[in-house]
Design an enzyme around this catalytic site. Structure first.
Site, PDB file in Angstrom:
ATOM      1  N   TYR A 182      -5.790   6.145  -9.150  1.00  0.00           N
ATOM      2  CA  TYR A 182      -7.297   5.269  -9.050  1.00  0.00           C
ATOM      3  C   TYR A 182      -8.307   5.652  -9.845  1.00  0.00           C
ATOM      4  O   TYR A 182      -9.037   4.819 -10.077  1.00  0.00           O
ATOM      5  CB  TYR A 182      -7.319   5.094  -7.556  1.00  0.00           C
ATOM      6  CG  TYR A 182      -6.477   4.455  -6.589  1.00  0.00           C
ATOM      7  CD1 TYR A 182      -6.225   2.854  -6.401  1.00  0.00           C
ATOM      8  CD2 TYR A 182      -5.156   4.891  -6.036  1.00  0.00           C
ATOM      9  CE1 TYR A 182      -5.393   2.348  -5.591  1.00  0.00           C
ATOM     10  CE2 TYR A 182      -4.416   4.319  -5.299  1.00  0.00           C
ATOM     11  CZ  TYR A 182      -4.302   2.872  -5.278  1.00  0.00           C
ATOM     12  OH  TYR A 182      -3.344   2.184  -4.610  1.00  0.00           O
ATOM     13  N   CYS A 237       0.759  -1.107   0.165  1.00  0.00           N
ATOM     14  CA  CYS A 237      -0.015  -0.147   0.000  1.00  0.00           C
ATOM     15  C   CYS A 237       0.832   1.244  -0.080  1.00  0.00           C
ATOM     16  O   CYS A 237       1.783   1.458   0.930  1.00  0.00           O
ATOM     17  CB  CYS A 237      -0.838   0.115   1.193  1.00  0.00           C
ATOM     18  SG  CYS A 237      -1.792   1.418   1.564  1.00  0.00           S
TER      19      CYS A 237
END
Length: 270
Positions: free
Chosen positions: A143, A19
């Protein structure tokens, strides 16, 4: 809120090497020389149906995922469990799951080995302005492009993303770091997205107008940070690629993980 004193024995920091938001905290720990002072619980790179899966050494009856930890601390919790997350083991309480808040706390811990601050007070207006720009256009922008629901949304997202990269490339023509002469938290925000760009975002998220390594100044920024003591140890390419390519079946239904590119060679100047 994170604790205000250096009482680390009762704390646990849940992170993922995959992440980018958790990675920025790991980079901060390396830069501050506090690795080993705070207990880390590293989640598995591949997500399950309930999100992040705990390493077997961190499980206990009824607690096998990070969501289980959240629900134990916050009964009725129904949102997504996220990393990084700072947890009080003695109080069974979540202290923070905001990466910048945790990084700021790490930056202020007594006994840090690095002089200066990643959050210099004299640069606060610039940190706020550029930090929000990087967060919106780059950290979240990839994203928005990768999960765009239609062509129009994708076109808008990818145009916004590469316009921002162009602007930051131009900014670095006249300065060493994004906010001026010293490295700050904004550079770390940028670093963790840059090193994932060619590995994941370029292909899986269709952010393929350019590669991050095609931006000379931005890639030099990534290489400078990568070369700082301890930072290279926080970069786990295998976990990054495994996570993205195996945890997102809607984008990669067969779960095939690409063998390249070799960004470590590029970061080392090869």
């Amino acid at each position: 809120m994170v604790p205000s004193r250096d009482d680390l024995d009762s704390l646990r920091l849940y992170v993922s090497y995959a992440c980018p938001f958790a990675h920025r905290v790991l980079v901060g720990m390396a830069l501050r020389g506090v690795m080993g002072r705070l207990r880390l619980s590293v989640v598995q790179p591949v997500m399950g149906p309930d999100g992040w899966v705990l390493h077997p050494s961190d499980t206990e009856p009824g607690v096998s995922t990070l969501l289980d930890v959240y629900r134990r601390a916050r009964p009725g919790f129904s949102r997504r469990a996220s990393v990084p997350m700072l947890y009080s083991v003695t109080e069974k309480r979540i202290l923070s799951d905001d990466s910048l808040e945790i990084l700021s706390w790490i930056d202020r811990l007594p006994g840090n080995s690095r002089e200066g601050s990643l959050f210099p007070a004299q640069l606060e207006p610039e940190l706020d302005r550029l930090g929000k720009f990087v967060a919106d256009a780059i950290n979240s922008g990839v994203y928005e492009a990768g999960f765009a629901a239609n062509q129009e949304a994708y076109d808008q997202a990818v145009t916004k993303l590469f316009s921002a990269l162009d602007q930051l490339e131009e900014l670095l023509q006249s300065r060493l770091w994004l906010c001026g002469d010293v490295m700050t938290v904004v550079d770390i925000q940028m670093f963790t997205s840059l090193i994932r760009f060619d590995l994941v975002y370029h292909t899986l998220f269709k952010c393929n107008w350019k590669r991050a390594s095609d931006y000379r100044q931005l890639w030099n920024l990534a290489r400078r940070i990568y070369g700082l003591p301890g930072v290279a140890d926080t970069l786990r390419v295998d976990q990054i690629t495994t996570h993205y390519y195996k945890s997102l079946p809607d984008l990669n239904p067969r779960g095939i993980v690409p063998r390249g590119p070799d960004i470590l060679a590029k970061l080392r100047g090869g």
